[in-house]
Write an enzyme that holds these catalytic residues in place. Structure first.
Site, PDB file in Angstrom:
ATOM      1  N   LYS A   1       0.154   4.664   6.696  1.00 37.82           N
ATOM      2  CA  LYS A   1      -0.465   5.393   5.585  1.00 37.82           C
ATOM      3  C   LYS A   1      -0.047   6.859   5.644  1.00 37.82           C
ATOM      4  O   LYS A   1       0.478   7.346   6.633  1.00 37.82           O
ATOM      5  CB  LYS A   1      -2.003   5.323   5.665  1.00 37.82           C
ATOM      6  CG  LYS A   1      -2.584   3.942   5.767  1.00 37.82           C
ATOM      7  CD  LYS A   1      -2.478   3.165   4.497  1.00 37.82           C
ATOM      8  CE  LYS A   1      -3.138   1.793   4.680  1.00 37.82           C
ATOM      9  NZ  LYS A   1      -2.868   0.918   3.577  1.00 37.82           N
TER      10      LYS A   1
ATOM     11  N   SER B   1       0.793  -1.233   0.000  1.00 38.56           N
ATOM     12  CA  SER B   1       0.000   0.000   0.000  1.00 38.56           C
ATOM     13  C   SER B   1       0.825   1.283   0.000  1.00 38.56           C
ATOM     14  O   SER B   1       0.371   2.302  -0.485  1.00 38.56           O
ATOM     15  CB  SER B   1      -0.970   0.018   1.177  1.00 38.56           C
ATOM     16  OG  SER B   1      -0.282   0.199   2.389  1.00 38.56           O
TER      17      SER B   1
END
Length: 177
Positions: free
Chosen positions: A85, A41
């Site tokens: 993230k 990710s």
């Protein structure tokens, strides 16, 4: 009766180990920690096989998080897991969410007070706020500030490509997430 020298040595060494453990605990809980960020990710910022990074906690405690910062947070879908993230929206920001497929429209979400919008750098392979919505700031553990492994990539965390940060003024029809 004097203590045997071996007993004195054990007490001295035990005291030193206890003191070191206390200092290490305080550093780990309140200053910084080493974390492994694994998965696709955050590629290309982090390798898919995993990178060791330093995470500091003072930015969270002192409200110094900004759009573009990479953070480690508790997963909103599985509290036993952590996610790594990038912040793409702060409280009050309107975040533009690009469609995953050609037939989907562009969406806009208002990030509520006390929340942040998180997205992976690899938008095609990231489960993030586009799936689970904005996450409470209380789930953010710390800010990733330095990569320490692999040695070929040692250094501060790079800022994202400008196209990844899509914050806009509130358009009509904005969805309050």
């Amino acid at each position: 009766m004097p203590k045997p020298s071996w007993l004195t040595e054990i007490i001295t060494q035990g005291t030193l180990i206890a003191q070191f453990s206390c200092v290490l605990h305080c550093v780990h809980e309140y200053i910084c920690d080493v974390t492994l960020c694994v998965g696709p990710s955050m590629y290309p910022t982090f390798n898919i096989q995993g990178d060791l990074v330093l995470v500091e906690y003072q930015s969270v405690r002192n409200d110094r998080l900004r759009v573009g910062d990479v953070v480690v947070a508790r997963s909103p879908t599985n509290p036993k897991q952590a996610v790594c993230k990038r912040i793409t929206g702060m409280p009050g920001d309107v975040v533009e969410v690009a469609p995953q497929y050609d037939f989907q429209p562009v969406r806009h979400h208002l990030v509520p007070r006390g929340h942040v919008w998180l997205q992976g750098d690899n938008l095609a392979n990231s489960t993030d706020s586009r799936t689970y919505g904005p996450i409470p700031l209380a789930l953010v553990r710390g800010k990733v500030f330095y990569k320490i492994w692999p040695l070929s990539d040692v250094g501060p965390i790079r800022p994202p490509p400008a196209a990844r940060l899509s914050i806009s003024p509130s358009p009509p029809g904005c969805a309050a997430a």
